[in-house]
Design an enzyme around this catalytic site. Structure first.
Site, mmCIF file in Angstrom:
data_model
loop_
_atom_site.group_PDB
_atom_site.id
_atom_site.type_symbol
_atom_site.label_atom_id
_atom_site.label_comp_id
_atom_site.label_asym_id
_atom_site.label_seq_id
_atom_site.Cartn_x
_atom_site.Cartn_y
_atom_site.Cartn_z
ATOM 1 N N ARG A 70 11.215 -17.161 -6.781
ATOM 2 C CA ARG A 70 10.564 -17.044 -8.083
ATOM 3 C C ARG A 70 11.430 -17.709 -9.145
ATOM 4 N NH1 ARG A 70 11.062 -12.698 -9.880
ATOM 5 N NH2 ARG A 70 11.974 -11.446 -8.240
ATOM 6 N N TYR A 198 5.812 -21.609 -3.848
ATOM 7 C CA TYR A 198 6.480 -20.386 -3.383
ATOM 8 C C TYR A 198 5.639 -19.141 -3.712
ATOM 9 C CZ TYR A 198 9.469 -16.390 -3.098
ATOM 10 O OH TYR A 198 9.945 -15.139 -2.791
ATOM 11 N N GLY A 199 5.606 -18.195 -2.768
ATOM 12 C CA GLY A 199 4.764 -17.000 -2.858
ATOM 13 C C GLY A 199 4.641 -16.371 -4.232
ATOM 14 N N GLY A 200 5.771 -15.909 -4.779
ATOM 15 C CA GLY A 200 5.714 -15.173 -6.050
ATOM 16 C C GLY A 200 5.222 -16.020 -7.204
ATOM 17 N N LYS A 207 2.520 -11.079 -7.854
ATOM 18 C CA LYS A 207 3.315 -10.735 -9.032
ATOM 19 C C LYS A 207 2.556 -11.022 -10.331
ATOM 20 C CE LYS A 207 6.810 -9.697 -6.442
ATOM 21 N NZ LYS A 207 7.197 -8.298 -6.262
ATOM 22 N N HIS A 227 6.210 -1.901 -9.632
ATOM 23 C CA HIS A 227 6.874 -2.617 -8.534
ATOM 24 C C HIS A 227 7.432 -1.563 -7.566
ATOM 25 C CE1 HIS A 227 10.150 -5.843 -7.448
ATOM 26 N NE2 HIS A 227 9.098 -5.934 -6.657
ATOM 27 N N SER A 249 13.722 -6.560 -6.484
ATOM 28 C CA SER A 249 13.388 -7.449 -5.369
ATOM 29 C C SER A 249 14.541 -7.512 -4.366
ATOM 30 C CB SER A 249 13.138 -8.858 -5.901
ATOM 31 O OG SER A 249 12.186 -8.803 -6.931
ATOM 32 N N ALA A 250 14.173 -7.521 -3.091
ATOM 33 C CA ALA A 250 15.140 -7.665 -1.997
ATOM 34 C C ALA A 250 16.211 -6.570 -2.010
ATOM 35 C CB ALA A 250 15.773 -9.060 -2.016
ATOM 36 N N CYS A 251 15.809 -5.338 -2.363
ATOM 37 C CA CYS A 251 16.740 -4.199 -2.332
ATOM 38 C C CYS A 251 16.290 -3.158 -1.314
ATOM 39 C CB CYS A 251 16.860 -3.549 -3.705
ATOM 40 S SG CYS A 251 17.875 -4.496 -4.836
ATOM 41 N N LYS A 253 12.888 -2.326 -0.233
ATOM 42 C CA LYS A 253 11.615 -1.588 -0.332
ATOM 43 C C LYS A 253 10.871 -1.629 1.006
ATOM 44 C CE LYS A 253 9.618 -3.305 -4.081
ATOM 45 N NZ LYS A 253 10.702 -4.196 -4.503
ATOM 46 N N ASN A 255 12.078 -2.052 4.008
ATOM 47 C CA ASN A 255 12.753 -1.214 5.006
ATOM 48 C C ASN A 255 12.454 0.264 4.784
ATOM 49 O OD1 ASN A 255 13.871 -3.524 6.057
ATOM 50 N ND2 ASN A 255 15.862 -3.262 5.085
ATOM 51 N N ASP A 276 5.496 -3.043 -1.826
ATOM 52 C CA ASP A 276 5.933 -3.805 -3.002
ATOM 53 C C ASP A 276 5.290 -3.363 -4.323
ATOM 54 O OD1 ASP A 276 7.591 -5.896 -4.021
ATOM 55 O OD2 ASP A 276 5.842 -7.192 -4.203
ATOM 56 N N ARG A 365 10.837 -15.914 4.149
ATOM 57 C CA ARG A 365 9.851 -14.822 4.094
ATOM 58 C C ARG A 365 8.956 -14.772 5.321
ATOM 59 N NH1 ARG A 365 9.690 -11.487 -0.719
ATOM 60 N NH2 ARG A 365 11.339 -12.340 -2.000
ATOM 61 N N ARG A 396 20.791 -1.651 -6.655
ATOM 62 C CA ARG A 396 21.911 -2.013 -5.789
ATOM 63 C C ARG A 396 23.163 -1.931 -6.659
ATOM 64 N NH1 ARG A 396 22.163 -5.569 -1.158
ATOM 65 N NH2 ARG A 396 19.914 -5.740 -1.069
ATOM 66 N N GLY A 490 17.320 4.100 8.483
ATOM 67 C CA GLY A 490 16.636 5.321 8.918
ATOM 68 C C GLY A 490 17.276 6.587 8.346
ATOM 69 N N ASN A 492 18.257 7.180 5.549
ATOM 70 C CA ASN A 492 17.808 7.495 4.181
ATOM 71 C C ASN A 492 16.807 8.654 4.174
ATOM 72 O OD1 ASN A 492 19.424 5.526 3.112
ATOM 73 N ND2 ASN A 492 17.829 3.955 3.097
HETATM 74 C C1 OXD Z 1 9.831 -10.065 -5.140
HETATM 75 C C2 OXD Z 1 8.899 -10.067 -3.993
HETATM 76 O O1 OXD Z 1 10.406 -11.113 -5.459
HETATM 77 O O2 OXD Z 1 8.341 -8.997 -3.688
HETATM 78 O O3 OXD Z 1 9.994 -9.007 -5.748
HETATM 79 O O4 OXD Z 1 8.663 -11.122 -3.385
HETATM 80 MN MN MN Z 2 8.743 -7.428 -5.067
#
Ligand code: OXD
Ligand code: MN
Length: 583
Positions: A70, A198-200, A207, A227, A249-251, A253, A255, A276, A365, A396, A490, A492
């Site tokens: 993004r 790119y996706g986002g 998003k 989010h 993002s990438a923290c 979610k 998992n 997400d 991704r 994080r 797990g 968590n």
């Molecule tokens: C992000 C995603 O960037 O979910 O938050 O792709």
């Molecule tokens: Mn996200």
């Protein structure tokens, strides 16, 4: 094809006039259409088939190397008044923005097919679902939108019936970062995005619509677009609590949403509703209910393995589109920390050479249907959504934030959310590992002024006395040597169990200036190799560090000036005073 809805037909005609495509294709969302586009992209080289024995129906897309994440610095919120976008967004005056971006769209689809994608965010029969149409010249976007949303004929029928939809215009343009813009016009319920695949930036349902535009719509209509992952936790007695958790993002979610209970937790089950985004509405009883507007996962691949996320690891062995992963010598996808196989070709298609950096891009991704997840909850299709017992914020943070704490009230919880900070990740272009304020994990996604957004959150306290409790977690605390103190993944579940016990008033807590913390004995650490010292460190509130944190939060909040709600100021003062008294 055409539409019976003149607002839609007129818009499609005007876009075609501007962008001058060779063809126009209205997407039906059918299997045959999906297959045809996949074949077409294989022929054009946009998709490469992966090993069809080990990864059947899986494909690799390699993006332009300058287009892998993004682009927050090129993402605009264009409202008539600059103050409505707020200091949390980059603003452009709508007329100027249209002029600028339309100049780039002029003739942009020449020689290309223009795809019209009607989509529904949320179950098609849900009163909480919302509609959109994305026009794009990218077949990769079309097949991805088919996985990520309810796309095609059923959505078009509802759009024609309701007459209201978000307009999203996208073209990959020439992929030149100097001609890349992601623009949002919340007052017009429209989005224009050019220059990125790119996706986002390009899958506009995600998003752009489900967070930036939807957060604006939600404020007007009295709900929340967040989010957040949505997860159900079923105890051995068969009772399920649903939690909605907001992490940047990438923290982790994805998992957490697919967590596999550790061996010590026989009989516990996890149900994934979303990984997400959550749309949260109060029902007529005052319960906060959540739907996941999405139908698939666009997850970060590196780090996914049989230990960290077995559900995702298994789920992406078929019917998955990978973007920017590496491949092995037998053409299977490969990524860092996969723990099996080794890379032969890197994400840019070069023979793998460690001196070029990671084999898979750190933000590579997978795109896959949610229905492929072994822990998928069928309630993800329920039009009325699921009742939420707890909202959980997190970030994080190497230090400071304890493993878990509970806000003292809804209002205090809003301050806790507003104060979320996290180290940046590869999900967005820019430096990685820098701590930045990311309120409610919405910094890149709130489509309006954060001060108004907090006021909107606060207003829920006047509407219901059945609101969920609010918590904050931090899985990422490190010791002085840089080792993680908590095993995460797990395990968590042990923390989620304390959260649920608190929601059921089944366990006490220790009051501290920043919130309620567990007594060490109340986090079940049976069968866990963790020292008492680590647990104490994880559940400690360091007064001096917190004072500095509150100074930093205070400075940040002040940047919102007069618009900052009084209730936030009061909550802030209370925490600061409690910290002073604790000396
Ligand atoms: C992000 C995603 O960037 O979910 O938050 O792709
Ligand atoms: Mn996200």
């Amino acid at each position: 094809m055409t539409s019976t809805l003149s607002a839609l037909q007129d818009w499609v005609d005007s876009v075609a006039k501007l962008t001058q495509p060779e063809d126009i294709h209205w997407c039906s969302g059918s299997d045959s259409e999906y297959k045809r586009l996949i074949n077409q992209m294989q022929r054009s080289g946009d998709l490469l088939e992966l090993n069809s024995d080990s990864y059947p129906h899986c494909f690799l897309h390699r993006s332009d190397p300058s287009d892998v994440a993004r682009v927050e610095h090129l993402t605009f919120v264009c409202t008539e008044n600059e103050s409505d976008a707020g200091p949390n967004n980059i603003w452009m005056q709508p007329e100027d923005a249209h002029r600028k971006i339309d100049g780039l769209f002029d003739g942009a689809m020449q020689g290309r097919t223009m795809y019209v994608i009607p989509y529904c965010m949320g179950p098609v029969d849900s009163p909480y679902a919302r509609l959109g149409v994305e026009i794009t010249d990218s077949p990769y976007v079309v097949v991805s939108m088919r996985i990520m949303t309810r796309m095609g004929d059923a959505a078009l029928k509802r759009i024609e019936h309701e007459g209201r939809f978000v307009k999203g215009l996208h073209s990959t343009g020439d992929l030149d970062p100097n001609r890349r813009f992601i623009m949002h016009f919340p007052e017009e319920l429209s989005i224009k995005s050019i220059g990125s695949g790119y996706g986002g930036n390009a899958l506009l349902g995600k998003k752009c619509h489900a967070l930036r535009i939807a957060s604006w719509q939600a404020r007007k209509e009295g709900w929340l677009a967040e989010h957040m992952l949505i997860v159900g936790i079923e105890n051995p007695e068969g009772q399920t609590h649903y939690l909605a958790c907001a992490f940047p993002s990438a923290c982790g979610k994805t998992n957490l949403a697919m967590l596999i209970p550790p061996k010590s937790h026989a009989g516990w089950k996890i149900w994934t509703l979303g990984d997400d985004i959550a749309w949260l509405h109060l029902d007529d009883q005052g319960m906060l209910r959540a739907i996941n507007p999405e139908a698939g996962y666009f997850g970060v691949v590196p780090g996914t393995n049989a230990k960290t996320n077995k559900n995702a690891f298994d789920m992406i062995t078929s019917d998955t589109i990978f973007t920017n992963v590496a491949t092995t010598s037998d053409n299977a996808p490969w990524w860092e920390d996969k723990k099996t196989g080794s890379p032969a070709i890197d994400w840019q298609g070069r023979a793998y050479d460690a001196s070029n950096g990671p084999a898979a891009h750190p933000n590579s991704r997978f795109t896959v249907s949610a229905k492929k997840n072994p822990s998928y909850s069928t309630l993800a299709e329920a039009p009325e959504g699921v009742p939420i017992s707890a909202l959980v914020f997190g970030g994080r943070r190497k230090e400071l934030a304890p493993l878990v704490y509970e806000a003292k009230s809804w209002r205090h919880g809003v301050l806790v959310g507003a104060g979320v900070a996290s180290e940046t990740t590869a999900a967005a272009v820019g430096a990685v590992g820098v701590v930045r304020r990311d309120p409610m994990a919405m910094k890149p996604f709130c489509g309006y002024n954060f001060a108004d957004y907090w006021a909107h959150w606060l207003s829920f306290a006047d509407k219901s006395d059945k609101l969920p409790k609010i918590f904050h977690v931090n899985w990422f605390r490190q010791d002085a040597n840089g080792n993680f103190l908590w095993p995460g993944f797990g395990e968590n579940l042990r923390v989620l169990r304390w959260i649920i016990d608190r929601c059921e008033n089944a366990v006490g807590a220790r009051e501290t200036p920043v919130g309620f913390l567990p007594e060490t004995r109340d986090i079940d650490t049976s069968d866990l190799d963790i020292s008492v010292e680590s647990m104490d460190a994880l559940l400690q509130v360091n007064i001096d560090q917190w004072k500095r944190e509150m100074d930093s939060i205070g400075e940040y909040l002040q940047s919102f000036g007069d618009r900052l709600p009084d209730a936030i100021k009061q909550e802030y003062r209370q925490v600061v005073e409690a910290l002073q008294k604790a000396e």
